[in-house]
Design an enzyme around this catalytic site. Structure first.
Site, PDB file in Angstrom:
ATOM      1  N   GLU A 162     111.860   9.933 -91.577  1.00 35.47           N
ATOM      2  CA  GLU A 162     113.274   9.848 -91.967  1.00 35.47           C
ATOM      3  C   GLU A 162     113.987  11.162 -91.658  1.00 35.47           C
ATOM      4  OE1 GLU A 162     110.717   8.868 -93.776  1.00 35.47           O
ATOM      5  OE2 GLU A 162     111.200   7.148 -95.055  1.00 35.47           O
ATOM      6  N   GLU A 207     104.738   9.906-108.941  1.00 39.71           N
ATOM      7  CA  GLU A 207     103.944  10.290-107.766  1.00 39.71           C
ATOM      8  C   GLU A 207     102.741  11.146-108.204  1.00 39.71           C
ATOM      9  OE1 GLU A 207     105.504  12.743-104.293  1.00 39.71           O
ATOM     10  OE2 GLU A 207     105.452  10.775-103.359  1.00 39.71           O
ATOM     11  N   HIS A 221     125.394   1.079-122.909  1.00 41.75           N
ATOM     12  CA  HIS A 221     126.209  -0.101-122.626  1.00 41.75           C
ATOM     13  C   HIS A 221     125.600  -0.972-121.543  1.00 41.75           C
ATOM     14  CE1 HIS A 221     129.539   1.420-125.120  1.00 41.75           C
ATOM     15  NE2 HIS A 221     129.088   2.597-124.719  1.00 41.75           N
ATOM     16  N   GLY A 254     110.603  15.016-102.322  1.00 45.92           N
ATOM     17  CA  GLY A 254     110.710  16.325-102.955  1.00 45.92           C
ATOM     18  C   GLY A 254     111.646  17.261-102.215  1.00 45.92           C
ATOM     19  N   SER A 255     111.926  16.980-100.956  1.00 47.95           N
ATOM     20  CA  SER A 255     112.830  17.834-100.184  1.00 47.95           C
ATOM     21  C   SER A 255     114.281  17.397-100.350  1.00 47.95           C
ATOM     22  CB  SER A 255     112.426  17.800 -98.702  1.00 47.95           C
ATOM     23  OG  SER A 255     111.101  18.297 -98.582  1.00 47.95           O
ATOM     24  N   SER A 277     111.966  19.969 -94.965  1.00 51.69           N
ATOM     25  CA  SER A 277     110.777  19.126 -94.905  1.00 51.69           C
ATOM     26  C   SER A 277     109.540  20.009 -94.933  1.00 51.69           C
ATOM     27  CB  SER A 277     110.776  18.284 -93.624  1.00 51.69           C
ATOM     28  OG  SER A 277     109.576  17.554 -93.532  1.00 51.69           O
ATOM     29  N   LYS A 278     108.728  19.787 -95.932  1.00 52.05           N
ATOM     30  CA  LYS A 278     107.500  20.581 -96.040  1.00 52.05           C
ATOM     31  C   LYS A 278     106.687  20.450 -94.750  1.00 52.05           C
ATOM     32  CE  LYS A 278     103.182  20.815 -98.616  1.00 52.05           C
ATOM     33  NZ  LYS A 278     102.442  20.462 -99.818  1.00 52.05           N
ATOM     34  N   THR A 279     106.478  19.219 -94.317  1.00 50.64           N
ATOM     35  CA  THR A 279     105.618  18.975 -93.155  1.00 50.64           C
ATOM     36  C   THR A 279     106.379  19.035 -91.836  1.00 50.64           C
ATOM     37  OG1 THR A 279     106.091  16.626 -93.394  1.00 50.64           O
ATOM     38  CG2 THR A 279     104.087  17.445 -94.464  1.00 50.64           C
ATOM     39  N   PHE A 280     107.655  18.794 -91.889  1.00 48.77           N
ATOM     40  CA  PHE A 280     108.533  18.663 -90.717  1.00 48.77           C
ATOM     41  C   PHE A 280     108.074  17.530 -89.795  1.00 48.77           C
ATOM     42  CE2 PHE A 280     111.952  20.401 -88.049  1.00 48.77           C
ATOM     43  CZ  PHE A 280     112.765  20.934 -89.031  1.00 48.77           C
ATOM     44  N   THR A 281     107.381  16.583 -90.363  1.00 43.16           N
ATOM     45  CA  THR A 281     106.955  15.417 -89.578  1.00 43.16           C
ATOM     46  C   THR A 281     107.425  14.108 -90.237  1.00 43.16           C
ATOM     47  OG1 THR A 281     104.871  15.355 -90.766  1.00 43.16           O
ATOM     48  CG2 THR A 281     104.867  16.538 -88.663  1.00 43.16           C
ATOM     49  N   THR A 282     108.113  14.210 -91.340  1.00 40.92           N
ATOM     50  CA  THR A 282     108.538  13.000 -92.047  1.00 40.92           C
ATOM     51  C   THR A 282     109.564  12.236 -91.210  1.00 40.92           C
ATOM     52  OG1 THR A 282     108.127  14.133 -94.114  1.00 40.92           O
ATOM     53  CG2 THR A 282     109.514  12.166 -94.244  1.00 40.92           C
ATOM     54  N   GLN A 314     109.924  10.857-109.465  1.00 41.54           N
ATOM     55  CA  GLN A 314     108.947  11.327-108.467  1.00 41.54           C
ATOM     56  C   GLN A 314     107.909  12.230-109.129  1.00 41.54           C
ATOM     57  OE1 GLN A 314     110.067  14.137-105.389  1.00 41.54           O
ATOM     58  NE2 GLN A 314     108.344  13.536-104.099  1.00 41.54           N
ATOM     59  N   GLY A 373     105.394  18.686-102.663  1.00 39.81           N
ATOM     60  CA  GLY A 373     106.786  18.303-102.422  1.00 39.81           C
ATOM     61  C   GLY A 373     107.585  18.160-103.697  1.00 39.81           C
ATOM     62  N   ARG A 374     107.010  17.493-104.705  1.00 39.43           N
ATOM     63  CA  ARG A 374     107.771  17.242-105.931  1.00 39.43           C
ATOM     64  C   ARG A 374     107.878  18.471-106.822  1.00 39.43           C
ATOM     65  NH1 ARG A 374     103.257  14.498-105.223  1.00 39.43           N
ATOM     66  NH2 ARG A 374     101.502  14.532-106.666  1.00 39.43           N
ATOM     67  N   LYS A 421     103.834   3.814 -94.601  1.00 33.64           N
ATOM     68  CA  LYS A 421     104.346   4.588 -93.455  1.00 33.64           C
ATOM     69  C   LYS A 421     103.646   4.167 -92.172  1.00 33.64           C
ATOM     70  CE  LYS A 421     105.081   8.938 -95.964  1.00 33.64           C
ATOM     71  NZ  LYS A 421     104.683  10.333 -96.065  1.00 33.64           N
TER      72      LYS A 421
HETATM   73  O1  G6P Z   1     108.977  17.472 -97.320  1.00 29.73           O
HETATM   74  P1  G6P Z   1     108.350  16.416 -96.488  1.00 29.73           P
HETATM   75  O2  G6P Z   1     107.087  16.886 -95.812  1.00 29.73           O
HETATM   76  O3  G6P Z   1     109.339  15.886 -95.488  1.00 29.73           O
HETATM   77  O4  G6P Z   1     107.931  15.248 -97.430  1.00 29.73           O
HETATM   78  C1  G6P Z   1     108.864  14.491 -98.133  1.00 29.73           C
HETATM   79  C2  G6P Z   1     108.219  13.541 -99.130  1.00 29.73           C
HETATM   80  O5  G6P Z   1     107.562  12.503 -98.432  1.00 29.73           O
HETATM   81  C3  G6P Z   1     106.248  12.125 -98.715  1.00 29.73           C
HETATM   82  O6  G6P Z   1     106.045  10.811 -98.290  1.00 29.73           O
HETATM   83  C4  G6P Z   1     105.757  12.324-100.120  1.00 29.73           C
HETATM   84  O7  G6P Z   1     105.551  11.142-100.810  1.00 29.73           O
HETATM   85  C5  G6P Z   1     106.611  13.237-100.955  1.00 29.73           C
HETATM   86  O8  G6P Z   1     105.792  13.883-101.883  1.00 29.73           O
HETATM   87  C6  G6P Z   1     107.354  14.248-100.135  1.00 29.73           C
HETATM   88  O9  G6P Z   1     108.129  15.054-100.983  1.00 29.73           O
END
Ligand code: G6P
Length: 560
Positions: free
Chosen positions: A228, A369, A400, A170-171, A221-226, A365, A283-284, A524
């Site tokens: 990637e 999701e 096509h 979602g970010s 990043s919503k959580t700032f812990t993702t 998503q 996020g979405r 994860k």
């Molecule tokens: O924005 P973030 O906290 O980094 O999350 C990024 C994404 O990763 C997660 O795994 C969720 O499946 C998503 O719903 C989310 O949008």
């Protein structure tokens, strides 16, 4: 709420499907009812003030090429009533914690509440509280205007013209899709990159042609812990400091879009350069929040406001319109109708619009999701099919590639077609737009009318053994969405929210929580464990033979 199958209307719909639905022939329904088009078409109107095309502010939703009679509609509406769709909708707008597995409100509508609704969570006015929606929007306005005008400068005094948004899910998907969709409105001197994948190629390619003196990084990043995002962000920071001999000023080149101030400051971004939002934004559903900063930077804050305003108009429609006339509700009920009563497994969304080329990916998503769930509100598995597989590509390209399966395959694929009446690029005297429109109209017609063996034979020149290969059974349902003007910011906002509330309606009927995403966690956790094992001796521990064997092979092949 009980399972959807326990509502009396569910059984009535089953009977109705057996008596009417299964033998329903769309082209005959049109032949026998000249009013069918107007009966099953709904019109949504944007105010002139926000539309990109004042005077042409309608969006038409044509449901008439669906397996629908007045009775079907009555029964579907009855099902929605019995499933408490209106009650659930009102609970969402009232800030109740309808995301019951995470004890959170679902309040993204507040982010686009340009109409001045009172919106509270836990008694707090989320619009006007300190750090609330209006304050963040003002911060976004000031910042985006400063960057666009060049008043906000990089560490050597240059204007920032490359924006690299680092985020995933979602970010990422919302900002990518919206900036692509609104390219016509975008700053011509700006280069945008969206880095999401942990595959180093993604960040490497974005950095390759970027100049640290003129690059602005948005760490989204919503959580700032993702994993990637933090990994890509650290790589970007390292690149920036190396390229600038440690003279680069992080404060001028890095901002954070997040809910997690502690992690943001730990990363090295000043809290003053953080654009916040709250945990009640999924996020979405976050493109409307600070996560949409790349959009505001690219198309300008006024256009971003119009985007929010168009979205708010669709919220208003969803909130205030009776079910039978409620456009997103009808879309959601049709999806339930096809999924649960016709065994449809998919939902195709095909925009006849090159600018909308990432729209289906964004909707994937949103839809999957949200409603890719088995467990209902009381913890028991649903006794019916839930979220469909949403897919899509822009047309005419898709015609096509995979449309063969639509026209002659064995599967029922309910399809949405989207077209804007007016093109932003009416090149060659609008010839392209006319051809685009002719295909938009032709595809839904062809899917419905098909072609019989007699028609094939009548065309002549076809040997008998070839006839069956050239037959089109037809009777494939489609919904046609026609935007009266251009697809501008407000129109796009309204279209996204149409699908948001369609998804809400599905989830409400299916009695699932459309707002959590526990299903993404397991992979994860396992990836974290395996990452460690890649650097250890052997093939890891506790794996099945395939995973262990693959791990060993990977290490061997990559010389680790
Ligand atoms: O924005 P973030 O906290 O980094 O999350 C990024 C994404 O990763 C997660 O795994 C969720 O499946 C998503 O719903 C989310 O949008």
């Amino acid at each position: 709420m009980p399972q959807a199958t326990s509502h009396p209307a569910w059984a009535e719909l089953q009977v109705h499907r057996d008596s009417v639905g299964k033998s329903f022939v769309l082209k005959e329904a049109f032949a026998s009812d000249p009013e069918r088009f107007s009966k099953f078409t709904r019109t949504f109107k944007l105010p002139d003030a926000v539309s990109s095309c004042p005077g042409d502010t309608e969006i038409l939703f044509d449901y008439s090429k669906n397996f629908l009679t007045e009775e079907t509609l009555d029964l579907l509406v009855k099902l929605a009533e019995q499933a408490g769709v209106e009650k659930k909708r009102d609970a969402m707008f009232a800030g109740e914690k309808i995301n019951f597995t995470e004890q959170r409100a679902v309040y993204h509508a507040a982010l686009r509440n340009v109409g001045g609704w009172e919106m509270k969570v836990d008694g707090v006015d989320v619009m006007n509280t300190k750090g609330g929606v209006n304050e963040v929007l003002e911060h976004m306005r000031v910042f985006s205007e400063q960057v666009r005008s060049g008043e906000w400068k990089g560490y050597t005094g240059k204007k920032l013209t490359t924006i690299i948004n680092i985020g995933i899910g979602g970010s990422d998907l919302g900002p990518v899709m919206v900036t692509e969709a609104l390219k016509h409105y975008g700053a011509k001197d700006m280069t945008l990159h969206f880095v999401s994948n942990i595959d180093g190629t993604h960040i490497a390619e974005a950095l390759a042609n970027s100049d640290p003196e003129t690059t602005l990084f948005l760490i989204a990043s919503k959580t700032f812990t993702t994993a990637e995002t933090t990994t890509n962000a650290n790589t970007a920071k390292k690149w920036f400091l190396e390229k600038t001999d440690n003279k680069g000023d992080i404060a001028k080149h890095f901002v954070a879009l997040s809910t997690n101030e502690a992690e943001v400051t730990k990363f090295g971004i000043d809290a003053a350069n953080m654009f916040g939002f709250e945990s009640w934004v999924g996020g979405r559903y976050s493109v409307w929040s600070a996560i949409g900063l790349s959009v505001a930077l690219y198309v300008g804050y006024d256009n971003f406001r119009k985007f929010l305003a168009g979205a708010h108009e669709m919220d208003k429609h969803f909130r205030e319109t009776p079910l039978r006339e409620n456009i997103p509700v009808l879309g959601g009920l049709l999806s339930v109708w096809y999924s649960d009563f016709f065994n449809a497994q998919t939902h195709l969304v095909a925009p006849f619009d090159q600018y909308l080329h990432r729209f289906p990916a964004y909707l994937q998503q949103l839809s999957m999701e949200s409603n890719g769930k088995t467990i209902t509100s009381d913890g028991t598995p649903a006794k019916y099919t839930t979220g469909p597989i949403l897919f899509g590509e822009p047309c005419t390209n898709a015609q096509h590639s995979f449309f063969q399966l639509l026209h002659q395959g064995t599967k029922l694929i309910p399809t949405d077609f989207i077209l804007a009446a007016k093109s932003h690029n009416p090149v060659s005297n609008n010839l392209h737009q006319k051809m685009l429109a002719s295909n938009y109209l032709a595809q839904s017609e062809a899917l419905m009318v098909g072609k019989t063996a007699d028609q094939v034979r009548a065309e002549g020149g076809v040997s008998d053994d070839l006839v069956p290969h050239k037959v089109f059974l037809g009777n494939r349902p489609t919904t046609s969405i026609l935007v009266g003007g251009h697809i501008g910011p407000a129109e796009l906002g309204a279209l996204i929210v149409y699908y948001e509330h369609l998804t809400f309606t599905e989830g409400a009927v299916w009695d699932i929580n459309s707002f959590d995403q526990w299903g993404v966690e397991l992979g994860k956790v396992l990836a974290k464990k395996i990452l460690k094992e890649i650097d250890e001796e052997g093939n890891g521990s506790g794996h099945d033979a395939s995973t262990g064997g693959l791990l060993g092979a990977f290490k061997k092949y990559s010389n680790l």
